[in-house]
Design a protein around this motif. Structure first.
Motif, short mmCIF file in Angstrom:
data_model
loop_
_atom_site.label_atom_id
_atom_site.label_comp_id
_atom_site.label_asym_id
_atom_site.label_seq_id
_atom_site.Cartn_x
_atom_site.Cartn_y
_atom_site.Cartn_z
N LEU A 26 49.07 35.96 37.39
CA LEU A 26 49.80 37.24 37.44
C LEU A 26 51.29 37.00 37.75
CD1 LEU A 26 47.21 39.41 39.43
CD2 LEU A 26 47.74 39.57 36.98
N VAL A 27 51.53 36.15 38.71
CA VAL A 27 52.93 35.86 39.10
C VAL A 27 53.65 35.13 37.95
CG1 VAL A 27 54.37 34.51 40.68
CG2 VAL A 27 52.45 35.85 41.57
N ASP A 28 52.97 34.14 37.35
CA ASP A 28 53.60 33.37 36.27
C ASP A 28 53.90 34.26 35.07
OD1 ASP A 28 53.37 31.14 37.79
OD2 ASP A 28 51.81 30.17 36.60
N GLY A 29 52.96 35.14 34.70
CA GLY A 29 53.18 36.01 33.55
C GLY A 29 54.37 36.92 33.76
N SER A 30 54.47 37.48 34.96
CA SER A 30 55.60 38.36 35.25
C SER A 30 56.91 37.58 35.23
CB SER A 30 55.40 39.03 36.61
OG SER A 30 56.50 39.85 36.90
N ALA A 45 53.60 44.35 45.75
CA ALA A 45 52.62 45.43 45.70
C ALA A 45 52.03 45.55 44.29
CB ALA A 45 53.29 46.75 46.11
N ASP A 46 52.87 45.37 43.28
CA ASP A 46 52.38 45.41 41.90
C ASP A 46 51.38 44.29 41.64
OD1 ASP A 46 53.94 47.60 41.20
OD2 ASP A 46 55.61 46.36 40.50
N ILE A 47 51.72 43.10 42.11
CA ILE A 47 50.82 41.95 41.90
C ILE A 47 49.50 42.20 42.63
CG2 ILE A 47 50.49 39.47 42.35
CD1 ILE A 47 52.51 39.97 40.13
N ASP A 48 49.57 42.73 43.86
CA ASP A 48 48.34 43.04 44.59
C ASP A 48 47.49 44.04 43.82
OD1 ASP A 48 49.16 41.42 46.62
OD2 ASP A 48 49.87 43.04 47.93
N HIS A 49 48.14 45.06 43.28
CA HIS A 49 47.40 46.10 42.55
C HIS A 49 46.78 45.52 41.27
CE1 HIS A 49 47.33 50.60 41.22
NE2 HIS A 49 46.21 49.99 40.96
N LEU A 50 47.54 44.70 40.57
CA LEU A 50 46.99 44.05 39.37
C LEU A 50 45.78 43.18 39.73
CD1 LEU A 50 50.09 42.92 37.25
CD2 LEU A 50 48.22 44.41 36.51
N ALA A 51 45.89 42.46 40.84
CA ALA A 51 44.77 41.60 41.27
C ALA A 51 43.53 42.46 41.54
CB ALA A 51 45.18 40.81 42.51
N GLU A 52 43.75 43.63 42.15
CA GLU A 52 42.61 44.54 42.40
C GLU A 52 41.98 45.01 41.08
OE1 GLU A 52 43.90 47.99 44.53
OE2 GLU A 52 44.63 46.80 46.22
N ILE A 53 42.85 45.33 40.12
CA ILE A 53 42.35 45.83 38.82
C ILE A 53 41.47 44.77 38.17
CG2 ILE A 53 43.05 46.46 36.47
CD1 ILE A 53 45.58 47.76 37.77
N PHE A 54 41.90 43.52 38.23
CA PHE A 54 41.12 42.46 37.57
C PHE A 54 39.91 42.02 38.42
CE2 PHE A 54 44.88 42.14 34.93
CZ PHE A 54 44.29 42.04 33.69
N ALA A 55 40.01 42.19 39.73
CA ALA A 55 38.90 41.76 40.59
C ALA A 55 37.80 42.82 40.66
CB ALA A 55 39.42 41.45 41.99
N TYR A 56 38.11 44.04 40.27
CA TYR A 56 37.11 45.10 40.31
C TYR A 56 35.90 44.66 39.47
CZ TYR A 56 34.93 49.54 38.97
OH TYR A 56 34.03 50.54 38.72
N PRO A 57 34.68 44.71 40.05
CA PRO A 57 33.54 44.08 39.36
C PRO A 57 32.97 44.88 38.19
CG PRO A 57 32.86 45.01 41.47
CD PRO A 57 34.33 45.17 41.41
#
Lengths: 354, 213
Positions: A26-30, A45-57
């Motif tokens: 996520l960090v590298d892409g941005s 905060a954006d990276i955290d939110h993106l991580a949540e979106i992808f980690a959602y099962p």
């Protein structure tokens, strides 16, 4: 909490990432987007939110209540009756039926009607038939209807069109001839966009979607901007300019619109000239890298789109489709990642529509 | 006012062929060494152009104009170079492999290599392994470039490298592979020394290979 996150690569292959790998991607892409376009990276905060979106099962992801946005559909019924080579599902139905299905069964908020070949040049000789379809669809539907087509300036060069092909001329070093051919083609393209758009305006189209703009580079972009300026001045059509590319290629190289060089423009810079021309909607298209993960691609796309949203004075309707916006380049789109792309572009990229 | 080296570098960058010829002639006339003109003005100018292309600031037509400008200046330098002294970075032999008639990308690469200071022997299309080998024997290039667009002709790249090996020439020349279906991993698998995904990067790859040599 699962130790790994199942996602995909940009070519659609399934892949499992550790949480650290996900965050790194996520960090590298941005950072890659920010470095190229000289724009801000996504914040923590954006990276955290993106991580949540992808980690959602769950397999399917959706925006939080209240974050819903306008959904529109390019090509519209083409997706239903087209074959797989046109990203369609091959259902035998008429365009009018398809439009109603899109509105009433699938719930799209706007959509467009387009010629099966989906370019202005082939639509021109059939425009009377296209007018009939538009007029009937306007009677059938409540949602706003665009007419949509691609500038697709490549169709104006030999062997498909009358003008010398720059792809033949440039490798021979005939640079001035290649540039002249592009200007001739651009003038014809501008006329064709205007001809078809005015015909649609006559039968009550709500708007015109000029889709995959600049696929043939800066001359195609110039022709589109000139047509937009004319339509914005003399019609009431809502005008959407959707892009083909995150970077306008300089197949000519020296063209400008009102003093702004067109070659080398990144999405937020493309937006500026599109606004200047008088368009009402802008669709940034961010290329998916097939050898990078979807999280990497989505973070990259969100970085470009967020900058567009930050500086925009018109709504941003980000392109979400095969090979753009972080969606994998694969014919049948996996819902697990496509829905996450949509959520991310809205909640992180602040897109007004998809 | 910028010195003549800076001026010449700048006109290469913007692709002003006439100005480049005039400045080169003036510098030769006042006794500037041709090698110095090449290394302190022309090649650095093309380096800037290559960097700008990689960053999306300039594109193929502009790169070709700069390459043509560089070529015009090189033509003036050549008669003044000592006998046997290369006018640039060495010779590249390039061609599309046997069975493949696609040459747009290969010709772009050839033009950009010329512009960057390489001498280029362009063998054309459908070049057999034997013709590649013969050209390497004749021209003694620093690099052999092979291009293919068709997946069916990709094996000819491997055959060509094999033919170079059989002729005892493999270690005398760096081999580059390119074309739409070629990837870095495929090029490595073939035993090529270099690969690039586009014409601009081909120049950088070629320069990198001769630096290593």
């Amino acid at each position: 909490m699962t130790a790994t996150i199942r996602t995909r690569m940009g070519d659609g292959h399934a892949v499992a990432l550790s949480r650290d790998d996900l965050r790194r991607d996520l960090v590298d892409g941005s950072q890659e987007a920010a470095r190229r376009a000289k724009i801000p990276v996504l914040d923590g905060a954006d990276i955290d939110h993106l991580a949540e979106i992808f980690a959602y099962p769950g397999r399917i992801a959706g925006v939080e209540p209240g974050h819903e946005v306008v959904l529109t559909k390019d090509g519209c019924a083409n997706t239903l009756y087209g074959g797989q080579m046109s990203s369609g599902v091959g259902i035998p139905l008429a365009r009018e039926q398809g439009v109603r299905l899109m509105e009433r069964a699938f719930g799209f908020d706007t959509m467009e009607i387009g010629h099966p070949d989906y370019s202005f040049k082939p639509a021109k000789p059939l425009v009377a038939l296209e007018q009939l379809c538009m007029a009937q669809a306007q009677l059938d539907c409540v949602v706003p209807l665009f007419y949509g087509a691609m500038p697709n300036m490549g169709l104006y060069f030999r062997p498909d069109g009358p003008f010398a092909n720059p792809a033949d001329l440039l490798p021979d070093g005939r640079i001035e001839e290649a540039r002249a051919a592009q200007l001739e083609a651009a003038a014809r393209l501008r006329d064709d966009i205007l001809y078809v758009s005015r015909a649609m305006d006559e039968v009550g189209a709500d708007g015109i979607d000029i889709d995959t703009t600049a696929s043939a580079g800066d001359a195609e972009f110039l022709a589109t901007l000139q047509a937009v300026e004319e339509l914005a001045t003399h019609t009431d059509l809502a005008i959407e300019v959707g892009m083909a590319t995150e970077l306008v290629l300089g197949f000519h190289g020296e063209l400008d619109y009102k003093g702004r060089r067109l070659a080398g423009l990144w999405p937020h810079q493309q937006l500026a000239v599109v606004e200047q021309a008088g368009a009402h909607l802008f669709g940034p298209a961010i290329t998916t890298k097939t050898n990078k993960s979807v999280p990497w691609n989505v973070a990259r796309a969100c970085t470009f789109v967020k900058e567009c949203s930050r500086v925009a004075e018109i709504p941003i309707h980000a392109n979400v489709g095969m090979g753009v916006g972080g969606v994998p380049t694969v014919e049948v789109q996996p819902n697990d990642v496509v829905t996450r792309v949509g959520v991310a572009l809205v909640e992180i990229g602040r897109a007004d529509g998809l | 006012m910028p010195d003549q080296f800076t001026q010449l570098r700048e006109v290469v960058i913007i692709g002003d062929g006439e100005a480049a010829k005039r400045l080169t002639a003036e510098m030769l006339e006042v006794g500037v060494a041709p090698r110095e003109i090449l290394e302190a003005a022309l090649l650095p100018g093309m380096d800037v152009v290559g960097a700008r292309m990689r960053s999306g600031e300039c594109f193929i037509p502009e790169v070709l104009l700069s390459a043509r400008t560089m070529q015009g200046a090189l033509e003036l330098l050549k008669p003044h170079l000592a006998e046997g002294e290369s006018a640039g970075l060495g010779t590249v032999v390039i061609g599309t492999v046997e069975g493949d008639l696609h040459d747009i990308g290969k010709n772009l690469v050839a033009m950009m290599l010329e512009g960057a200071g390489f001498g280029v022997v362009n063998l054309g299309t459908s070049v057999t392994p034997e013709r590649f080998v013969a050209a390497v024997k004749e021209h003694r290039p620093v690099i052999l470039g092979m291009s293919a667009l068709l997946t069916t002709t990709l094996p000819k790249m491997r055959e060509t490298i094999g033919a170079l090996r059989e002729a005892g020439l493999r270690d005398s020349v760096k081999v580059m592979a390119g074309g739409a279906p070629v990837t870095l991993s495929y090029a490595e698998e073939l035993g090529a020394d270099g690969y690039s995904a586009n014409a601009a990067m081909a120049v950088e790859t070629a320069k990198g290979l001769i630096r290593k040599a």
